[in-house]
Design an enzyme around this catalytic site. Structure first.
Site, short mmCIF file in Angstrom:
data_model
loop_
_atom_site.label_atom_id
_atom_site.label_comp_id
_atom_site.label_asym_id
_atom_site.label_seq_id
_atom_site.Cartn_x
_atom_site.Cartn_y
_atom_site.Cartn_z
N GLN A 21 -2.33 -38.43 65.23
CA GLN A 21 -1.24 -37.45 65.15
C GLN A 21 -1.62 -36.20 65.94
OE1 GLN A 21 0.45 -37.35 60.81
NE2 GLN A 21 -1.69 -37.99 60.70
N ASN A 22 -2.89 -36.11 66.34
CA ASN A 22 -3.40 -34.93 67.02
C ASN A 22 -3.00 -34.96 68.50
OD1 ASN A 22 -4.62 -34.49 64.56
ND2 ASN A 22 -6.62 -35.28 65.22
N HIS A 39 2.09 -38.07 68.50
CA HIS A 39 2.81 -36.79 68.64
C HIS A 39 2.63 -36.19 70.02
CE1 HIS A 39 2.79 -36.24 63.98
NE2 HIS A 39 3.79 -36.99 64.39
N CYS A 84 9.78 -24.05 84.64
CA CYS A 84 10.01 -25.25 85.46
C CYS A 84 10.34 -24.83 86.89
CB CYS A 84 11.19 -26.02 84.87
SG CYS A 84 11.70 -27.43 85.87
N THR A 132 -5.95 -36.64 57.27
CA THR A 132 -4.53 -36.34 57.33
C THR A 132 -3.96 -36.17 55.93
OG1 THR A 132 -2.35 -37.07 58.11
CG2 THR A 132 -3.90 -38.80 57.47
N ALA A 163 -15.13 -36.02 57.58
CA ALA A 163 -15.14 -37.19 58.47
C ALA A 163 -16.43 -37.22 59.28
CB ALA A 163 -13.94 -37.14 59.40
N1 APR Z 1 -12.85 -34.21 57.20
C1 APR Z 1 -11.82 -34.94 56.70
N2 APR Z 1 -10.62 -34.40 56.34
C2 APR Z 1 -10.48 -33.07 56.51
C3 APR Z 1 -11.51 -32.23 57.02
C4 APR Z 1 -12.73 -32.87 57.38
N3 APR Z 1 -13.76 -32.15 57.88
N4 APR Z 1 -11.05 -30.94 57.05
C5 APR Z 1 -9.78 -30.97 56.58
N5 APR Z 1 -9.44 -32.24 56.25
C6 APR Z 1 -8.16 -32.74 55.75
C7 APR Z 1 -7.42 -31.81 54.83
O1 APR Z 1 -7.85 -31.98 53.48
C8 APR Z 1 -5.96 -32.28 55.03
O2 APR Z 1 -5.63 -33.31 54.10
O3 APR Z 1 -7.32 -32.90 56.87
C9 APR Z 1 -5.96 -32.85 56.44
C10 APR Z 1 -5.17 -32.02 57.43
O4 APR Z 1 -3.82 -32.06 57.03
P1 APR Z 1 -2.72 -31.35 57.94
O5 APR Z 1 -3.17 -29.99 58.30
O6 APR Z 1 -1.42 -31.55 57.25
O7 APR Z 1 -2.76 -32.19 59.32
P2 APR Z 1 -2.05 -33.57 59.63
O8 APR Z 1 -2.03 -34.46 58.42
O9 APR Z 1 -2.69 -34.09 60.86
O10 APR Z 1 -0.54 -33.10 59.97
C11 APR Z 1 0.35 -34.07 60.43
O11 APR Z 1 1.99 -32.35 60.81
O12 APR Z 1 2.50 -30.22 61.52
C12 APR Z 1 2.54 -31.56 61.87
O13 APR Z 1 2.55 -32.42 64.05
C13 APR Z 1 1.71 -31.83 63.10
O14 APR Z 1 0.41 -33.81 63.64
C14 APR Z 1 0.66 -32.83 62.63
C15 APR Z 1 1.31 -33.44 61.40
#
Ligand code: APR
Length: 245
Positions: A100-101, A118, A148, A189, A233
């Site tokens: 998703q990154n 994404h 553009c 995530t 992670a």
């Molecule tokens: N190791 C593992 N997990 C971690 C760590 C780590 N070091 N640090 C933080 N986390 C976890 C948090 O506990 C959280 O559950 O990573 C997760 C990040 O969640 P979000 O900030 O919601 O990110 P994500 O799930 O990727 O968001 C999905 O939302 O805003 C949109 O498009 C954006 O791609 C993104 C999507």
């Protein structure tokens, strides 16, 4: 540690691993998560800064956040977790990363089969005529935002804003990988954004073993996760690689 050994045995026996990653895997690379105490959405309301409607209405305002994110992404290096996934692919266990990154760090870590659900931050695209150009550091010095060359409109990074659709090829490839994997690693995530968050449920429905690594429990943990590792992670993934060597 027992569970980690069990997961390594399953990976060794079944292979066909797919990693589904979120912002948590890039925290050690210096890129903040979106949600949680230090999350980007604590400082920028996603409705005002991450919806395509807000971008089109006020690109100058949204580019303030985009510029901050871009500086961090340009400086970022793969975390030990990214590097471990690169190793798992080279060892033949990992068949794909669905991320998703938008930071491109899985590519930098050496993964070849990366599905950027994404989009990615390496290109700038015009929302109106769809022409593209590389997103370089120089673009960050163009104020109030890069335009553009063809239609003068504000360019945006080639990432999926809220209100935009997932790139069709990414959607199709991700669903295929989710169905065919035997082990899904859900890494960093919060599992709250759809349609991305559907992916692990597809793998579960097709019989995959679900392994989740996160600092906190998520909607996946009590529903489809078979092995949950509470922690970073960058701690757990290198451990799994070590057990497979
Ligand atoms: N190791 C593992 N997990 C971690 C760590 C780590 N070091 N640090 C933080 N986390 C976890 C948090 O506990 C959280 O559950 O990573 C997760 C990040 O969640 P979000 O900030 O919601 O990110 P994500 O799930 O990727 O968001 C999905 O939302 O805003 C949109 O498009 C954006 O791609 C993104 C999507």
């Amino acid at each position: 540690m027992e569970d980690l050994k069990k997961v390594a045995e399953i990976v060794k026996e079944k292979g066909q691993v797919v990693a589904f990653t979120g912002a948590g895997i890039s925290v050690e690379s210096g890129i903040p998560t979106f949600r949680g105490a230090q999350g980007l959405w604590e400082r920028y309301d996603p409705d005002e800064y991450a919806h395509i409607r807000s971008f089109l209405r006020n690109p100058e305002k949204v580019w303030m956040m985009l510029r901050e994110m871009a500086y961090l992404i340009f400086e970022a290096k793969p975390s030990p977790a990214h590097l471990a996934l690169g190793e798992l692919e080279r060892m033949g266990f990992l068949r794909a990363v669905i991320t998703q990154n938008v930071d491109g760090l899985h590519h930098e870590a050496g993964n070849k089969n990366v599905i950027e659900y994404h989009g990615n931050h390496r290109w700038l695209v015009c929302p109106s005529c769809h022409s593209k150009k590389p997103f370089t550091r120089e673009s960050l010095n163009v104020f109030p935002y890069p335009r553009c060359e063809r239609c003068e409109r504000a360019l945006k990074p080639d990432v999926v804003f809220f209100g935009e659709s997932i790139p069709l090829d990414a959607m199709i490839r991700a669903n295929e990988e989710a169905k065919n994997c035997k082990v899904m690693l859900i890494i960093g995530t919060s599992g709250v954004v759809y349609p991305a968050a559907e992916i692990p449920y597809i793998s579960k429905a097709y019989g995959a073993t679900i392994v989740e690594i996160n600092l906190e429990r998520t909607p996946f943990t009590n529903s489809i996760t078979d092995y949950f590792f509470a922690g970073s992670a960058s701690t757990y993934l290198p451990e799994i690689v070590k057990l497979l060597k």
